[in-house]
Scaffold this active site. Structure first.
Site, PDB file in Angstrom:
ATOM      1  N   GLY A 272     -20.474  26.909  12.959  1.00 48.98           N
ATOM      2  CA  GLY A 272     -21.628  26.262  12.365  1.00 48.98           C
ATOM      3  C   GLY A 272     -21.235  25.310  11.246  1.00 48.98           C
ATOM      4  CG  PHE A 273     -23.375  21.888   8.375  1.00 47.11           C
ATOM      5  CD1 PHE A 273     -22.296  21.041   8.150  1.00 47.11           C
ATOM      6  CD2 PHE A 273     -24.490  21.760   7.563  1.00 47.11           C
ATOM      7  CE1 PHE A 273     -22.325  20.096   7.132  1.00 47.11           C
ATOM      8  CE2 PHE A 273     -24.535  20.819   6.557  1.00 47.11           C
ATOM      9  CZ  PHE A 273     -23.453  19.998   6.329  1.00 47.11           C
ATOM     10  CB  ILE A 274     -22.595  26.611   6.040  1.00 46.64           C
ATOM     11  CG1 ILE A 274     -23.730  25.664   5.629  1.00 46.64           C
ATOM     12  CG2 ILE A 274     -22.054  27.340   4.810  1.00 46.64           C
ATOM     13  CD1 ILE A 274     -24.999  26.368   5.187  1.00 46.64           C
TER      14      ILE A 274
ATOM     15  CE1 TYR B 270     -33.685  30.014   9.066  1.00 49.27           C
ATOM     16  CE2 TYR B 270     -34.800  28.482   7.588  1.00 49.27           C
ATOM     17  CZ  TYR B 270     -33.663  29.165   7.974  1.00 49.27           C
ATOM     18  OH  TYR B 270     -32.496  29.004   7.254  1.00 49.27           O
TER      19      TYR B 270
ATOM     20  CE  LYS C  73     -31.211  33.039   7.715  1.00 43.67           C
ATOM     21  NZ  LYS C  73     -29.881  33.691   7.840  1.00 43.67           N
TER      22      LYS C  73
END
Length: 332
Positions: free
Chosen positions: A13-15, A161, A165
């Protein structure tokens, strides 16, 4: 933190890729988990993986964290050259995105809630005492004063979403309370940078302006976001490995940027004007985000180092270097 084995989910993933790179550079063994799904163009994930696959301390396991049986395998294989099991789990695997979660909330709960539960329970079984969870600034926004503090009421999430979380954070506290697992929950604020998610506004704006497409802006463009550069987020995530008991910590830039001003900056770097088309604001979007980051400074010794101008410049340069294929990436 001395070098050890870290299980890192969402490693493509991006992070996650940037976190993996920083861990590997400092001598950690990274057991990476990613299902390489097609929620967005897999070419981005493959590009990121190329940045870390050459490290000898990196192992990749392609599986879904919502699959409890399959998830046991990398935990069993995670005893590395340091002579002990994993010292921590960093859970960056997630279905992200506010608007998409309204269309298909079930896949968000599978990954963000069931997946987090699976990981926490494996930590309990394997005696892994440190867990870092990537959470989100999307929990804030309904009646919370700005800048957003970690003790704000987040009991009214505006999207599936955000709700998923919130549920993951609650599970983390339960496992901390019942089993003594040391948990750091990090609430990220609008992360951007090279090879970012294509559904995020800055990637879209760079691509759309570069290729002469209309730039879709929800609302009047006066909404603001606490854009935070990916390298800063990765540093903060690794700082969260320190023992803290149970803490929820914001990671943001503390400098909100108005969306239309971000577009103007991209225009400057590209030397092209945007053709802006306005469309009604989505009800799941908040008008503004702004992180209060004194807790991160105090507990983690962390603060952002990148300016918005430098970060956007890096994103534009990355796009131009990879334009041959990045121009074809769907922005959703």
């Amino acid at each position: 933190m001395e070098p050890g084995t870290v299980i890192l989910t969402g490693c493509a993933g991006f992070i996650g890729c940037k976190v993996a790179e920083l861990l590997l550079r400092t001598g950690h063994l990274v057991v990476g988990i990613d299902n390489l799904n097609d929620a967005y163009d897999v070419r981005l994930k493959q590009w990121r993986l190329k940045q870390i696959l050459h490290y000898p301390g990196f192992q990749l396991h392609q599986l879904d964290i919502s699959d409890r049986a399959a998830l046991s395998e990398p935990f069993e294989a995670a005893c590395g050259p340091y002579g002990r099991g994993p010292v921590a789990v960093i859970n960056l695997a997630a279905r992200a995105g506010v608007r998409q979660s309204v269309e298909d909330p079930w896949v968000y709960y599978d990954t963000n809630v069931t997946g987090t539960l699976n990981l926490l329970d494996l930590c309990r079984k394997r005696g892994i005492n440190k867990f870092v969870l990537a959470s989100t600034s999307s929990l804030y926004g309904q009646g919370n004063p700005m800048p957003y503090r970690e003790d704000a009421n987040t009991d009214a999430p505006l999207s599936p979403y955000a709700a998923s979380k919130k549920a993951a954070e609650a599970l983390c506290y339960t496992y901390h309370y019942l089993y003594g697992i040391d948990v750091t929950v990090l609430r990220y604020f609008t992360v951007y940078g090279p090879a970012g998610r294509p559904d995020m506004s800055l990637f879209r704006f760079v691509q759309w302006i570069s290729e002469g497409h209309s730039v879709l802006v929800y609302g009047d463009g006066q909404q603001s976001r606490d854009f935070t550069y990916v390298d800063d987020i990765a540093r903060g995530t690794i700082a969260g490995l320190k023992p803290l008991g149970y803490e929820v910590i914001n990671l943001g830039s503390d400098t909100p940027i108005v969306l239309i001003e971000a577009i103007r900056l991209i225009e400057t770097f590209l030397g092209k004007k945007a053709e802006i088309v306005h469309t009604p604001r989505h009800p799941a979007d908040v008008q503004a985000t702004w992180a209060e980051i004194s807790k991160a400074k105090q507990l983690l010794g962390w603060q952002p180092q990148s300016t918005f101008q430098d970060g956007v410049d890096a994103l534009v340069r990355w796009y131009q270097a990879n334009r041959e294929w990045a121009m074809h990436v769907s922005t959703g």
